[in-house]
Scaffold this motif. Structure first.
Motif, PDB file in Angstrom:
ATOM      1  N   ILE A   4       0.875  -1.168   0.000  1.00  0.00           N
ATOM      2  CA  ILE A   4       0.000   0.000   0.000  1.00  0.00           C
ATOM      3  C   ILE A   4       0.911   1.217   0.000  1.00  0.00           C
ATOM      4  O   ILE A   4       1.808   1.337   0.843  1.00  0.00           O
ATOM      5  N   ARG A   5       0.681   2.115  -0.941  1.00  0.00           N
ATOM      6  CA  ARG A   5       1.518   3.318  -1.023  1.00  0.00           C
ATOM      7  C   ARG A   5       0.659   4.565  -0.931  1.00  0.00           C
ATOM      8  O   ARG A   5      -0.326   4.708  -1.659  1.00  0.00           O
ATOM      9  N   PHE A   6       1.016   5.441  -0.010  1.00  0.00           N
ATOM     10  CA  PHE A   6       0.412   6.774   0.089  1.00  0.00           C
ATOM     11  C   PHE A   6       1.374   7.746  -0.584  1.00  0.00           C
ATOM     12  O   PHE A   6       2.499   7.934  -0.123  1.00  0.00           O
ATOM     13  N   ASN A   7       0.941   8.346  -1.682  1.00  0.00           N
ATOM     14  CA  ASN A   7       1.781   9.260  -2.443  1.00  0.00           C
ATOM     15  C   ASN A   7       1.210  10.676  -2.366  1.00  0.00           C
ATOM     16  O   ASN A   7       0.252  11.009  -3.063  1.00  0.00           O
ATOM     17  N   ASN A   8       1.776  11.478  -1.449  1.00  0.00           N
ATOM     18  CA  ASN A   8       1.378  12.874  -1.262  1.00  0.00           C
ATOM     19  C   ASN A   8      -0.129  13.004  -1.002  1.00  0.00           C
ATOM     20  O   ASN A   8      -0.797  13.886  -1.537  1.00  0.00           O
ATOM     21  N   VAL A   9      -0.657  12.115  -0.171  1.00  0.00           N
ATOM     22  CA  VAL A   9      -2.080  12.134   0.165  1.00  0.00           C
ATOM     23  C   VAL A   9      -2.357  13.212   1.217  1.00  0.00           C
ATOM     24  O   VAL A   9      -1.716  13.242   2.276  1.00  0.00           O
ATOM     25  N   ILE A  10      -3.309  14.075   0.924  1.00  0.00           N
ATOM     26  CA  ILE A  10      -3.724  15.101   1.872  1.00  0.00           C
ATOM     27  C   ILE A  10      -5.246  15.114   1.935  1.00  0.00           C
ATOM     28  O   ILE A  10      -5.912  15.370   0.924  1.00  0.00           O
ATOM     29  N   PRO A  11      -5.833  14.806   3.080  1.00  0.00           N
ATOM     30  CA  PRO A  11      -7.292  14.870   3.212  1.00  0.00           C
ATOM     31  C   PRO A  11      -7.801  16.276   2.921  1.00  0.00           C
ATOM     32  O   PRO A  11      -7.131  17.268   3.240  1.00  0.00           O
ATOM     33  N   GLN A  12      -8.960  16.359   2.326  1.00  0.00           N
ATOM     34  CA  GLN A  12      -9.520  17.664   1.997  1.00  0.00           C
ATOM     35  C   GLN A  12      -9.663  18.551   3.225  1.00  0.00           C
ATOM     36  O   GLN A  12      -9.482  19.773   3.145  1.00  0.00           O
ATOM     37  N   VAL A  13      -9.947  17.961   4.359  1.00  0.00           N
ATOM     38  CA  VAL A  13     -10.140  18.744   5.577  1.00  0.00           C
ATOM     39  C   VAL A  13      -8.842  19.422   6.013  1.00  0.00           C
ATOM     40  O   VAL A  13      -8.867  20.427   6.736  1.00  0.00           O
ATOM     41  N   PHE A  14      -7.679  18.893   5.572  1.00  0.00           N
ATOM     42  CA  PHE A  14      -6.385  19.486   5.919  1.00  0.00           C
ATOM     43  C   PHE A  14      -5.784  20.301   4.783  1.00  0.00           C
ATOM     44  O   PHE A  14      -4.648  20.766   4.884  1.00  0.00           O
ATOM     45  N   ALA A  15      -6.522  20.478   3.688  1.00  0.00           N
ATOM     46  CA  ALA A  15      -5.965  21.093   2.484  1.00  0.00           C
ATOM     47  C   ALA A  15      -5.498  22.523   2.701  1.00  0.00           C
ATOM     48  O   ALA A  15      -4.563  22.997   2.040  1.00  0.00           O
ATOM     49  N   SER A  16      -6.114  23.240   3.612  1.00  0.00           N
ATOM     50  CA  SER A  16      -5.767  24.652   3.838  1.00  0.00           C
ATOM     51  C   SER A  16      -4.613  24.831   4.818  1.00  0.00           C
ATOM     52  O   SER A  16      -4.149  25.957   5.040  1.00  0.00           O
ATOM     53  N   ILE A  17      -4.120  23.735   5.387  1.00  0.00           N
ATOM     54  CA  ILE A  17      -3.018  23.816   6.345  1.00  0.00           C
ATOM     55  C   ILE A  17      -1.697  23.802   5.580  1.00  0.00           C
ATOM     56  O   ILE A  17      -1.424  22.885   4.797  1.00  0.00           O
ATOM     57  N   ASP A  18      -0.858  24.822   5.805  1.00  0.00           N
ATOM     58  CA  ASP A  18       0.391  24.949   5.053  1.00  0.00           C
ATOM     59  C   ASP A  18       1.393  23.858   5.404  1.00  0.00           C
ATOM     60  O   ASP A  18       2.075  23.321   4.529  1.00  0.00           O
TER      61      ASP A  18
END
Length: 214
Positions: A4-18
């Motif tokens: 299982i590979r996570f490649n630069n996964v960012i949940p939408q809820v965290f999208a605004s966090i720098d």
């Protein structure tokens, strides 16, 4: 399934966090078959989200999650159903058992789909987890800790390449937690499976190949 590979996964809820102080979100990280991982998280860091992504119940993220070389967003509902029956075993924090059925019936309803385990093995696991006398008891009349052990047996009663256990021992004493860990690792080793345990506090006392901070 081997990786299982996570490649630069960012949940939408965290999208605004720098800046995300995480070893998973926004990173390139793999979980490999045969290894045991502990994913530790503080509350609000996305532990339930992480589990929902791997199990295919949520897809609200940017980046890619790959099972081997396949982007999981390409799977349809039938493929996800097959994966959850043959490749991915899930132990949910909320258990998702049937309260009107007995403890054994809750396990059998899963095992009968694949006939993965002999009934004697299942009965032995009930014994080792100290709930042998609860086999024919209606689940709604059992304590949460007892139900948690039933849920673990059910999750191990199918074939799997990946076992995802979300807070598996939150309501257990050390003796039962250790017994559950022993059974889980035995079952995983027999199939050379990957085990991912998530926790925001108490976790299984086993030798992890890698501890990851979510």
């Amino acid at each position: 399934m081997n990786i299982i590979r996570f490649n630069n996964v960012i949940p939408q809820v965290f999208a605004s966090i720098d800046r995300l102080d995480s070893e998973v979100w926004g990173q390139d990280i793999t979980f490999e078959r045969g290894n045991i991982y502990l994913v530790e998280a503080a509350s609000g860091k996305g532990k339930s989200t992480f589990c929902s992504y791997i199990s295919g119940y949520r897809h609200d993220y940017s980046g890619q999650i790959l099972f081997d070389e396949t982007d999981i967003k390409t799977y349809n509902s039938k493929q996800w159903s097959q994966l959850r029956q043959r490749n991915i075993s899930l132990l949910f924090q909320e258990l998702r058992l049937f309260p009107e059925l007995t403890a054994l019936e809750n396990v059998q309803i899963k095992n009968q789909l694949t006939e993965h385990l002999d009934t004697n093995i299942i009965l032995d696991w009930f014994r080792r987890l100290g709930i042998e006398e609860k086999i024919n008891q209606q689940l709604s009349k059992m304590s949460f800790g007892q139900q948690q052990r039933v849920a673990m047996i059910r999750s191990l009663s199918q074939p799997f390449d990946i076992l995802l256990a979300d807070e598996p021992i939150s309501h257990l004493d050390d003796v039962n937690a250790d017994a559950m860990a022993d059974i889980m690792i035995e079952a995983a080793r027999q199939q050379n499976a990957c085990v991912i345990v998530t926790s925001i506090g108490k976790h299984m006392n086993i030798k992890y190949d890698k501890v990851i901070k979510l």
